[in-house]
Scaffold this active site. Structure first.
Site, short mmCIF file in Angstrom:
data_model
loop_
_atom_site.label_atom_id
_atom_site.label_comp_id
_atom_site.label_asym_id
_atom_site.label_seq_id
_atom_site.Cartn_x
_atom_site.Cartn_y
_atom_site.Cartn_z
N ARG A 30 25.70 -3.81 62.09
CA ARG A 30 26.75 -4.82 62.20
C ARG A 30 26.29 -6.01 63.04
O ARG A 30 26.66 -7.15 62.78
CB ARG A 30 28.01 -4.19 62.80
CG ARG A 30 28.72 -3.29 61.77
CD ARG A 30 29.53 -2.22 62.43
NE ARG A 30 30.38 -1.47 61.51
CZ ARG A 30 29.97 -0.43 60.76
NH1 ARG A 30 28.70 -0.03 60.82
NH2 ARG A 30 30.80 0.20 59.96
N GLY A 98 22.94 3.43 53.03
CA GLY A 98 24.25 3.22 52.43
C GLY A 98 25.05 2.17 53.18
O GLY A 98 25.76 1.37 52.58
N ARG A 126 24.28 7.38 45.09
CA ARG A 126 25.52 7.41 45.89
C ARG A 126 26.61 6.53 45.26
O ARG A 126 26.33 5.50 44.67
CB ARG A 126 25.21 7.00 47.34
CG ARG A 126 24.25 8.02 47.95
CD ARG A 126 23.92 7.75 49.37
NE ARG A 126 25.09 7.89 50.22
CZ ARG A 126 25.07 7.59 51.52
NH1 ARG A 126 23.96 7.13 52.09
NH2 ARG A 126 26.15 7.75 52.24
N SER A 172 36.76 5.88 55.02
CA SER A 172 35.39 5.38 55.07
C SER A 172 35.31 4.06 55.82
O SER A 172 35.90 3.05 55.42
CB SER A 172 34.85 5.17 53.64
OG SER A 172 33.69 4.36 53.67
N ASP A 321 28.95 12.31 60.56
CA ASP A 321 27.48 12.38 60.47
C ASP A 321 26.89 13.53 61.28
O ASP A 321 25.69 13.79 61.22
CB ASP A 321 26.87 11.06 60.95
CG ASP A 321 27.17 9.93 59.99
OD1 ASP A 321 27.48 10.21 58.81
OD2 ASP A 321 27.12 8.76 60.41
N ARG A 352 25.08 17.41 51.79
CA ARG A 352 24.83 18.09 53.07
C ARG A 352 25.47 19.48 53.15
O ARG A 352 25.05 20.29 53.96
CB ARG A 352 25.31 17.20 54.24
CG ARG A 352 24.38 16.03 54.43
CD ARG A 352 24.75 15.12 55.58
NE ARG A 352 23.68 14.15 55.78
CZ ARG A 352 23.80 13.03 56.49
NH1 ARG A 352 24.95 12.75 57.08
NH2 ARG A 352 22.78 12.21 56.62
N ARG A 393 19.23 13.56 58.86
CA ARG A 393 20.03 14.37 59.78
C ARG A 393 19.87 15.87 59.51
O ARG A 393 19.93 16.68 60.43
CB ARG A 393 21.50 13.97 59.72
CG ARG A 393 21.69 12.49 60.11
CD ARG A 393 23.07 12.18 60.64
NE ARG A 393 23.28 10.74 60.68
CZ ARG A 393 22.83 9.94 61.63
NH1 ARG A 393 22.13 10.42 62.65
NH2 ARG A 393 23.07 8.63 61.57
C1 S3P Z 1 29.03 4.45 58.60
C2 S3P Z 1 30.14 5.09 58.09
C3 S3P Z 1 30.09 6.48 57.59
C4 S3P Z 1 28.86 7.21 58.09
C5 S3P Z 1 27.61 6.38 57.94
C6 S3P Z 1 27.73 5.11 58.75
C7 S3P Z 1 29.17 3.04 59.04
O1 S3P Z 1 30.06 6.47 56.18
O2 S3P Z 1 28.72 8.43 57.41
O3 S3P Z 1 26.49 7.09 58.37
O4 S3P Z 1 28.26 2.55 59.74
O5 S3P Z 1 30.19 2.43 58.71
P1 S3P Z 1 31.39 6.41 55.28
O6 S3P Z 1 32.01 5.08 55.44
O7 S3P Z 1 30.90 6.65 53.88
O8 S3P Z 1 32.26 7.52 55.78
#
Ligand code: S3P
Length: 446
Positions: A30, A98, A126, A172, A321, A352, A393
């Site tokens: 971010r 992701g 994904r 999420s 996580d 996982r 992880r």
């Molecule tokens: C994250 C949100 C989570 C987390 C990922 C990092 C983020 O994912 O599992 O490792 O930085 O916003 P989801 O938004 O898919 O839950």
């Protein structure tokens, strides 16, 4: 990670001393993204130079943002403001990340140029419909090239986005953040309503950089499009998700006493602490403080006996996580642990639930994967070889499992550790774990 380091061997140890872990991955992403579209210079310290965050950094560099670093954990970004991005010269490859792909989809949905986002084989498996759907509802034009709305994602130049009121169908933070980032470029107000709290780093950092948010009701977060972020100082705390490996390692070994200093303990990330405590772990939060708008503490863990529990489903998004390593804690605990309402774990860097269940079974533990969770019967972990399927992880979780195992554990497919925790083997050695990379005759750090 190099070929040789694809394999990692772990053989016990008594966690002790005082360590630090690298910067928070979510916050580092971010920081790069928001500083890149802010006006003026931002100086980031505590940045995580892992492959995932470097992928975000490279993406903004290729869109013309002047970025210096990382120099250790420092990065300097001269943002050109909300309209300061240039069209990228090619496809943006986000590797394993992701967070990079989904947040960028939101940020790029409102730009006047086209872009294409892709990643490695894991990322291309994904789901992206969760971001495509709300962004299209805002007037963005996106196309997924992969089957079932999977990457690559092509984003057409935006004409005009409009704000929406969006109720998240899954808890999420990536989707919430993608919609809020698109909202910066939308006409009118964008609101996201969360079914359960998820990590709020985007909201905190927007406010740190001078952008107003409002929260008209619990669970709702709103912003007005068209404003301007101002560059500034951004401090990234240590990553609780990385600290979690050592918290569990120490919690599992009677007599251990380990402190992980300078760790982010944001209320939307604290699930791992609550779950470990209800399993009987002794965790002290020392010197609580605020750093860069985020709560931080030194975490001291003393080892003892853990007990199995029914994990409170409310805690799932707050520990999402950390489940690979929490499953290891459950395997070493006395009694049964059951997790429900956690189907999201099946669409992370690996499935996982399945990958952890298979690995634990290979280490002599009864683990039953279920569609939305797992049942683990605690027992004596034994040594053996497990496959982490290139999930960072999972690899680190099995490496620390060795402190509670009766024999050495070999982890295959551990290369992805560098996506989130460069220096993991060294930090593990510093914490008293015996980790070996192949061809090495002695533990790292000796
Ligand atoms: C994250 C949100 C989570 C987390 C990922 C990092 C983020 O994912 O599992 O490792 O930085 O916003 P989801 O938004 O898919 O839950």
């Amino acid at each position: 990670m190099t070929e040789a380091a694809e394999l990692m061997e772990a053989e016990g140890g008594t966690p002790q001393g005082r360590i630090r872990v690298p910067g928070d991955k979510s916050i580092s992403h971010r920081a790069v993204m928001l500083a890149s579209v802010a006006q003026g210079e931002s100086r980031i310290s505590g940045f995580l130079p892992g492959e995932d965050c470097l992928a975000s950094l490279a993406a903004f560099r290729s869109m013309g943002v002047p970025i210096e670093g990382p120099d250790g954990d420092r990065v300097r970004i001269r943002g050109g403001g909300r309209a300061g991005l240039q069209p990228p010269p090619g496809v943006l490859d986000l590797g394993n990340s992701g967070t990079s792909l989904r947040l960028l989809a939101g940020l790029l949905a409102g730009q006047p140029f086209a872009s294409e986002l892709t990643g490695d084989a894991s990322l291309r498996r994904r789901p992206m419909d969760r971001v495509i759907e709300p962004l299209e509802a805002m007037g963005a034009r996106l196309r997924a090239g992969g089957e079932g709305q999977r990457p690559p994602i092509v984003i057409e130049p935006a004409t005009e986005l409009h704000g929406i009121r969006y109720r998240l169908p899954v808890a999420s933070a990536q989707v919430k953040s993608a919609v809020l980032l698109a909202g910066l470029y939308a006409r009118g107000e964008t609101c996201v309503i969360e079914p359960q709290p998820t990590r709020d780093h985007t909201e905190r950092m927007l406010e740190t950089l001078g952008y107003s948010l409002h929260r008209p009701e619990p669970g709702a977060i709103c912003l007005e499009g068209g404003g301007q972020l101002q560059g500034g100082e951004l401090t990234v705390p240590g990553d609780l998700s990385s600290a979690a490996f050592f918290l569990v390692a120490a919690a599992m070994v009677p007599g251990s006493d380990l402190t992980v200093a300078g760790v982010g303990v944001n209320p939307t990330r604290r699930g791992v602490l609550e779950i470990l405590r209800s399993m009987g772990a002794e965790i002290e939060e020392q010197e609580p403080r605020i750093l860069g708008g985020e709560p931080v503490a030194d975490l001291r863990v003393r080892g003892g006996e853990l007990r199995g529990i029914e994990i409170d489903p409310q805690l799932v998004p707050l520990a999402i996580d950390e489940f690979p390593v929490l499953f290891v804690a459950a395997a070493a605990a006395r009694g049964r642990t059951v997790l429900r309402d956690a189907a999201e774990l099946r669409v992370k860097e690996s499935d996982r639930i399945q990958v952890m269940a298979e690995g634990l079974q290979r280490l002599g533990i009864e683990a039953e994967p279920r569609p939305d969770g797992i049942r683990i019967e605690g027992g004596q972990l034994r040594g053996g070889t497990v496959d982490a399927r290139n999930d960072h992880r999972v690899a680190m979780a099995f490496a620390v499992a060795s402190v509670a195992a009766s024999g050495p554990i070999t982890v295959r497919g551990s290369g992805a550790i560098r996506t989130s925790f460069p220096g993991f083997p060294e930090t593990a050695s510093e914490a008293g774990l015996n980790l070996y990379l192949p061809e090495e005759a002695s533990p790292l750090g000796e």
